[in-house]
Design an enzyme around this catalytic site. Structure first.
Site, PDB file in Angstrom:
ATOM      1  N   GLU A   1      33.222  73.272  43.661  1.00 50.19           N
ATOM      2  CA  GLU A   1      34.340  72.669  44.386  1.00 50.19           C
ATOM      3  C   GLU A   1      33.792  71.523  45.226  1.00 50.19           C
ATOM      4  OE1 GLU A   1      35.802  75.581  47.158  1.00 50.19           O
ATOM      5  OE2 GLU A   1      36.468  74.030  48.533  1.00 50.19           O
TER       6      GLU A   1
ATOM      7  N   THR B   1      39.475  71.630  49.988  1.00 51.09           N
ATOM      8  CA  THR B   1      40.113  71.076  51.193  1.00 51.09           C
ATOM      9  C   THR B   1      41.318  70.213  50.803  1.00 51.09           C
ATOM     10  OG1 THR B   1      37.855  70.944  52.095  1.00 51.09           O
ATOM     11  CG2 THR B   1      39.607  70.197  53.505  1.00 51.09           C
TER      12      THR B   1
ATOM     13  N   LYS C   1      41.446  82.886  48.656  1.00 52.67           N
ATOM     14  CA  LYS C   1      40.185  82.600  49.352  1.00 52.67           C
ATOM     15  C   LYS C   1      40.303  83.139  50.771  1.00 52.67           C
ATOM     16  CE  LYS C   1      38.045  78.488  51.403  1.00 52.67           C
ATOM     17  NZ  LYS C   1      37.611  77.107  51.173  1.00 52.67           N
TER      18      LYS C   1
HETATM   19  O1  LIG Z   1      34.097  75.294  53.458  1.00 54.62           O
HETATM   20  C1  LIG Z   1      32.962  75.752  53.485  1.00 54.62           C
HETATM   21  C2  LIG Z   1      32.724  77.146  53.725  1.00 54.62           C
HETATM   22  O2  LIG Z   1      33.029  77.454  55.018  1.00 54.62           O
HETATM   23  C3  LIG Z   1      31.344  77.495  53.330  1.00 54.62           C
HETATM   24  O3  LIG Z   1      30.791  78.464  54.136  1.00 54.62           O
HETATM   25  P1  LIG Z   1      29.227  78.717  54.077  1.00 54.62           P
HETATM   26  O4  LIG Z   1      28.565  77.377  54.232  1.00 54.62           O
HETATM   27  O5  LIG Z   1      28.971  79.637  55.221  1.00 54.62           O
HETATM   28  O6  LIG Z   1      28.905  79.340  52.740  1.00 54.62           O
END
Ligand SMILES: O=C[C@H](O)COP(=O)(O)O
Length: 214
Positions: free
Chosen positions: A44, A74, A134
């Site tokens: 993504e 996003t 999600k």
């Molecule tokens: O949008 C990104 C997510 O919050 C990714 O989380 P993470 O970096 O903790 O895997």
């Protein structure tokens, strides 16, 4: 096979959607390619990456025919959803329940990953036509939350995002998650050192942890 089913199968098989949120277009492409070399098959590209649509175009032209699912994240409105699809995205991801995104995605049969946190948002995501929910930000509730919420809602395909690592991924999968969204553990491996081989290694390590947990 129907393209959308093939794409859902990619997520089901590997159990990981890699989230690329970089502040540099070239870096985003390098990270994506290094992660693909490490076995990641669903990615993504967040719309917060500068030139995100160009990144999606480059990656989808190169990899969509090779069993790699390139998506856009996003997504906050229907216009961005359509632009991402025109750029080649076959999966759309939103941080929150976004009916406009789901409507556009379903019109073109893109996979939808709908951000949700509460039981209400999860149910509304399903009713609106989301394929995967999600759970975000997942680290603030933990795997126990998935166990609890899956009791009345076992039909929801939940993928937590935020704070998932190779060390804790088994807890999320044991709780009933269909897969996980992963960002920094893999994408930050080359941060500050430019060694994209570390991204490949982090991707391999993560995939092994998922396989071991299943
Ligand atoms: O949008 C990104 C997510 O919050 C990714 O989380 P993470 O970096 O903790 O895997």
């Amino acid at each position: 096979m129907w393209r959308k089913l093939e794409n859902l199968k990619i997520i089901a098989e590997t159990g990981i959607v890699l989230i690329i949120r970089s502040d540099d277009e070239e870096e985003a492409i390098s990270v994506a390619e290094a992660a693909i070399a490490g076995g990641i098959r669903a990615l993504e590209i967040t719309m917060s990456v500068p030139g995100a649509l160009d990144v999606i175009k480059v990656l989808s032209r190169k990899y969509a025919s090779k069993g790699i699912l390139i998506g856009a994240g996003t997504i906050l409105d229907g216009e961005t959803a359509r632009a991402a699809i025109l750029a080649g995205a076959e999966m759309l991801v939103s941080p929150q329940l976004n009916p406009e995104m789901i409507k556009v995605a379903n019109r073109y049969q893109a996979v939808t990953v709908s951000g949700a946190f509460t039981a209400k948002e999860i149910v509304e995501s399903l009713e609106t036509g989301a394929d995967i929910v999600k759970l975000f930000p997942a680290e603030s509730v933990g795997p126990q939350y998935v166990k609890a919420i899956s009791a009345p809602l076992p039909q929801a395909a939940i993928a937590p995002t935020g704070g998932v690592t190779p060390q804790n991924v088994h807890e999320w999968l044991d709780a009933g998650c269909v897969g996980v969204g992963v960002g920094s553990y893999i994408t930050k491996a080359a941060k500050g050192n430019g060694d994209y081989g570390r991204v490949t290694k982090a991707a391999e390590e993560f995939l092994q942890a998922v396989a071991a947990a299943r």
